[in-house]
Design an enzyme around this catalytic site. Structure first.
Site, PDB file in Angstrom:
ATOM      1  N   ASP A  80       4.032  -3.287   8.394  1.00  0.00           N
ATOM      2  CA  ASP A  80       2.745  -3.391   7.550  1.00  0.00           C
ATOM      3  C   ASP A  80       2.043  -2.132   7.453  1.00  0.00           C
ATOM      4  O   ASP A  80       2.366  -1.190   8.335  1.00  0.00           O
ATOM      5  CB  ASP A  80       1.888  -4.411   8.121  1.00  0.00           C
ATOM      6  N   ASP A 110      -1.145  -1.855   8.510  1.00  0.00           N
ATOM      7  CA  ASP A 110      -2.258  -2.377   9.314  1.00  0.00           C
ATOM      8  C   ASP A 110      -3.446  -2.584   8.102  1.00  0.00           C
ATOM      9  O   ASP A 110      -2.969  -3.351   7.255  1.00  0.00           O
ATOM     10  CB  ASP A 110      -2.743  -1.091  10.151  1.00  0.00           C
TER      11      ASP A 110
END
Length: 288
Positions: A208, A210
């Site tokens: 991802d 973040d």
């Protein structure tokens, strides 16, 4: 000396495919129980050991992982090289979900973990200027590329305590510091591997962005798991490629990882605590 590869599997990586003569073994350590039993066997003729960092079924949080017991157990089994696989968030636009990053630096922001085998009774200081092994890292990068993954060689891993994900302010701050990826398990694992004179490489799987990225939602566990599932096959293929790249005969590490304790012990021999030394039999036996 024979090569023995230890693999520490992080979130989403709970097994090694194709291990010959595989069996789960329980290893006792002076530092308590490891995260789980350890799967040992041979892959392409090279001895291997696999330890699920969070335990099978993901029973340990990042803060409860018995890092010292894990590293001691791998050393006690005879591992010479340890490749750690973990899930991370990206702090860079060009490190996208699905990419692998071969970590070479850390910023340690953890605070609730025992970080050393040494202390009162036997004080030791190892160098962490270069906390991962370049030789082993290059092999991991080669195996990842052979598995068809986009690989970034080099990256700074911000180790946070967790278990919560970052605030937006923290995520922005870590980017300003020059961190490239963020995770919860890279430290003190790398520190302890150095103290145990193990060559250590970190393979970070980006799941991802973040929460700093304006074009993406805040970190969501469901999305992380989906990316992990997609990455798991590539991670296993990476592991399968390591024996062929490292070979069965282990020569001394050209970077000195296996001699990290040569001049590290500070406590005078006649002042060392016998009980402490007994706990160090596996990790520091060479110099004791």
């Amino acid at each position: 000396m024979q090569t023995m590869i230890g693999v520490i599997g992080g979130s989403g990586v709970y097994q090694i495919d194709g291990l010959e003569g595989a069996s789960w073994v329980r290893v006792k350590t002076p530092w308590g129980k490891p995260s789980d039993e350890i799967l040992v066997g041979r892959l392409s003729g090279v001895p291997m050991a696999f330890l699920p960092r969070h335990g099978r079924g993901h029973v340990h949080s990042p803060s409860s992982i018995p890092f010292r017991a894990n590293i001691d157990a791998l050393k006690r089994l005879g591992c010479t090289d340890v490749v750690a696989v973990s899930a991370v968030g990206s702090l860079r636009a060009d490190y996208a979900p699905g990419d692998f990053v071969i970590v070479d630096q850390y910023i340690d922001r953890t605070f609730a973990r025992e970080k050393s085998f040494f202390g009162p009774g036997c004080v030791g200081h190892v160098s962490l200027a270069h906390p991962t092994c370049p030789r082993l890292s290059a092999a991991a990068a080669g195996a990842a590329r052979a598995a068809g993954v986009r690989v970034h060689e080099g990256g700074t891993y911000l180790a946070m305590e967790g278990p919560q994900f970052s605030t937006l302010a923290e995520s922005r701050l870590y980017r300003q510091w020059g961190a490239d990826v963020i995770g919860m398990t890279g430290m003190p694992e790398a520190k302890l591997a150095r103290e145990a004179e193990l060559c250590y490489a970190s393979v970070a799987m980006v799941t991802d962005f973040d929460c700093w990225h304006p074009g993406h939602e805040a970190v969501d566990v469901a999305a992380v798991i989906a990316t992990l599932t997609a990455n798991a096959g590539a991670a296993r293929a990476l592991v399968a490629g390591l024996p062929g790249l490292l070979g069965g005969v282990r020569t001394p590490c050209p970077h000195g990882c296996d001699r990290a304790l040569e001049y590290a012990l500070m406590t005078a021999p006649d002042k060392r605590d016998a009980e402490v030394l007994a706990r160090l039999d596996a990790v520091a036996g060479r110099v004791l």
